[in-house]
Design a protein around this motif. Structure first.
Motif, PDB file in Angstrom:
ATOM      1  N   THR A  85      75.088  96.064  65.565  1.00 43.53           N
ATOM      2  CA  THR A  85      75.485  97.153  66.466  1.00 43.53           C
ATOM      3  C   THR A  85      75.234  98.528  65.869  1.00 43.53           C
ATOM      4  N   GLU A  86      74.950  98.566  64.560  1.00 45.25           N
ATOM      5  CA  GLU A  86      74.755  99.813  63.821  1.00 45.25           C
ATOM      6  C   GLU A  86      75.970 100.735  63.947  1.00 45.25           C
ATOM      7  N   GLU A  87      77.139 100.138  63.810  1.00 39.28           N
ATOM      8  CA  GLU A  87      78.412 100.853  63.882  1.00 39.28           C
ATOM      9  C   GLU A  87      79.234 100.545  62.639  1.00 39.28           C
ATOM     10  N   LEU A  88      80.200 101.415  62.354  1.00 37.97           N
ATOM     11  CA  LEU A  88      81.142 101.192  61.265  1.00 37.97           C
ATOM     12  C   LEU A  88      82.439 100.617  61.830  1.00 37.97           C
ATOM     13  N   TYR A  89      82.926  99.569  61.184  1.00 30.79           N
ATOM     14  CA  TYR A  89      84.155  98.916  61.599  1.00 30.79           C
ATOM     15  C   TYR A  89      85.151  98.952  60.443  1.00 30.79           C
ATOM     16  N   LEU A  90      86.420  98.743  60.736  1.00 24.70           N
ATOM     17  CA  LEU A  90      87.478  98.906  59.744  1.00 24.70           C
ATOM     18  C   LEU A  90      87.984  97.576  59.215  1.00 24.70           C
ATOM     19  N   SER A  91      88.289  97.577  57.926  1.00 29.47           N
ATOM     20  CA  SER A  91      88.848  96.411  57.256  1.00 29.47           C
ATOM     21  C   SER A  91      89.946  96.901  56.318  1.00 29.47           C
ATOM     22  N   ILE A  92      90.999  96.125  56.173  1.00 24.41           N
ATOM     23  CA  ILE A  92      92.106  96.509  55.294  1.00 24.41           C
ATOM     24  C   ILE A  92      91.743  96.155  53.850  1.00 24.41           C
ATOM     25  N   THR A  93      92.176  96.980  52.906  1.00 21.99           N
ATOM     26  CA  THR A  93      91.904  96.748  51.485  1.00 21.99           C
ATOM     27  C   THR A  93      93.123  96.115  50.824  1.00 21.99           C
ATOM     28  N   GLU A  94      92.993  95.793  49.547  1.00 24.00           N
ATOM     29  CA  GLU A  94      94.119  95.244  48.791  1.00 24.00           C
ATOM     30  C   GLU A  94      95.269  96.252  48.730  1.00 24.00           C
ATOM     31  N   LYS A  95      94.934  97.519  48.569  1.00 26.63           N
ATOM     32  CA  LYS A  95      95.961  98.568  48.538  1.00 26.63           C
ATOM     33  C   LYS A  95      96.708  98.621  49.877  1.00 26.63           C
ATOM     34  N   GLY A  96      95.987  98.485  50.968  1.00 23.07           N
ATOM     35  CA  GLY A  96      96.599  98.478  52.284  1.00 23.07           C
ATOM     36  C   GLY A  96      97.472  97.254  52.497  1.00 23.07           C
ATOM     37  N   ASN A  97      96.999  96.092  52.045  1.00 22.66           N
ATOM     38  CA  ASN A  97      97.793  94.859  52.139  1.00 22.66           C
ATOM     39  C   ASN A  97      99.086  94.980  51.338  1.00 22.66           C
ATOM     40  N   TYR A  98      98.978  95.530  50.135  1.00 21.82           N
ATOM     41  CA  TYR A  98     100.162  95.692  49.282  1.00 21.82           C
ATOM     42  C   TYR A  98     101.177  96.632  49.930  1.00 21.82           C
ATOM     43  N   ALA A  99     100.709  97.761  50.446  1.00 24.60           N
ATOM     44  CA  ALA A  99     101.602  98.720  51.096  1.00 24.60           C
ATOM     45  C   ALA A  99     102.287  98.083  52.306  1.00 24.60           C
ATOM     46  N   LEU A 100     101.546  97.300  53.054  1.00 25.03           N
ATOM     47  CA  LEU A 100     102.101  96.628  54.232  1.00 25.03           C
ATOM     48  C   LEU A 100     103.136  95.572  53.842  1.00 25.03           C
ATOM     49  N   GLN A 101     102.869  94.841  52.773  1.00 31.43           N
ATOM     50  CA  GLN A 101     103.833  93.844  52.291  1.00 31.43           C
ATOM     51  C   GLN A 101     105.126  94.509  51.832  1.00 31.43           C
ATOM     52  N   GLU A 102     105.002  95.616  51.113  1.00 34.79           N
ATOM     53  CA  GLU A 102     106.181  96.344  50.653  1.00 34.79           C
ATOM     54  C   GLU A 102     106.986  96.883  51.828  1.00 34.79           C
ATOM     55  N   PHE A 103     106.291  97.345  52.862  1.00 35.83           N
ATOM     56  CA  PHE A 103     106.966  97.841  54.059  1.00 35.83           C
ATOM     57  C   PHE A 103     107.749  96.718  54.730  1.00 35.83           C
ATOM     58  N   HIS A 104     107.136  95.544  54.866  1.00 34.94           N
ATOM     59  CA  HIS A 104     107.802  94.419  55.523  1.00 34.94           C
ATOM     60  C   HIS A 104     108.939  93.842  54.680  1.00 34.94           C
ATOM     61  N   LYS A 105     108.899  94.040  53.360  1.00 35.66           N
ATOM     62  CA  LYS A 105     110.025  93.622  52.524  1.00 35.66           C
ATOM     63  C   LYS A 105     111.236  94.517  52.779  1.00 35.66           C
ATOM     64  N   ARG A 106     110.976  95.813  52.946  1.00 34.31           N
ATOM     65  CA  ARG A 106     112.070  96.763  53.171  1.00 34.31           C
ATOM     66  C   ARG A 106     112.609  96.697  54.587  1.00 34.31           C
ATOM     67  N   TYR A 107     111.718  96.530  55.553  1.00 32.75           N
ATOM     68  CA  TYR A 107     112.104  96.540  56.957  1.00 32.75           C
ATOM     69  C   TYR A 107     111.690  95.216  57.586  1.00 32.75           C
ATOM     70  N   LYS A 108     112.629  94.363  57.803  1.00 38.23           N
ATOM     71  CA  LYS A 108     112.321  93.024  58.273  1.00 38.23           C
ATOM     72  C   LYS A 108     112.246  92.917  59.794  1.00 38.23           C
ATOM     73  N   HIS A 109     112.461  94.006  60.495  1.00 41.79           N
ATOM     74  CA  HIS A 109     112.407  93.979  61.954  1.00 41.79           C
ATOM     75  C   HIS A 109     110.982  94.163  62.445  1.00 41.79           C
ATOM     76  N   SER A 110     110.761  93.773  63.670  1.00 39.49           N
ATOM     77  CA  SER A 110     109.450  94.005  64.268  1.00 39.49           C
ATOM     78  C   SER A 110     109.417  95.405  64.865  1.00 39.49           C
ATOM     79  N   TYR A 111     108.269  95.822  65.272  1.00 37.55           N
ATOM     80  CA  TYR A 111     108.125  97.151  65.838  1.00 37.55           C
ATOM     81  C   TYR A 111     108.725  97.191  67.238  1.00 37.55           C
TER      82      TYR A 111
END
Length: 126
Positions: A85-111
């Motif tokens: 498609t000659e387009e740029l798409y987004l992917s999560i990195t290890e840093k993003g995964n770690y930040a997300l895991q830490e967020f879900h540890k602190r806040y166990k509720h859904s959005y």
């Protein structure tokens, strides 16, 4: 450069990208916008089970794109080029995964679902 202070909106974007990447799907910022506002079309029809679907109805696509650029600059997400498609798409990195895991540890509720104060403009009154 100082580290980005992540807001709940950043986490919703990261969660959306992670959910899609786990299904081997890679979004553009517009695709993330469609999921977050809950727009149902050909792209998002099968993604209504996403935990962030229709969870951010007050932002426009430009604001979501700006937030994605910030996440990319600070290393939470990366861009992947698709030669078909000659387009740029987004992917999560290890840093993003770690930040997300830490967020879900602190806040166990859904959005919470964002509910707008929708007032119908045409009603039938008996």
């Amino acid at each position: 450069m100082s580290d980005l202070k992540l807001l709940i909106t950043h986490y919703k974007i990261l969660d959306t990208i992670k959910y899609l990447n786990e299904k081997k799907l890679y979004p553009t910022p517009i695709g993330i916008f469609k999921i977050l506002i809950g727009k149902i079309d050909d792209d998002t029809n099968l993604l209504q089970d996403c935990p962030t679907f229709s969870r951010l109805t007050s932002y426009n696509s430009k604001k979501i794109s700006i937030l994605c650029v910030g996440l990319s600059r600070h290393g939470y997400i990366k861009k992947i080029f698709d030669s078909k498609t000659e387009e740029l798409y987004l992917s999560i990195t290890e840093k993003g995964n770690y930040a997300l895991q830490e967020f879900h540890k602190r806040y166990k509720h859904s959005y919470p679902i964002s509910k707008s104060n929708f007032v119908p403009q045409i009603v039938k009154i008996d």
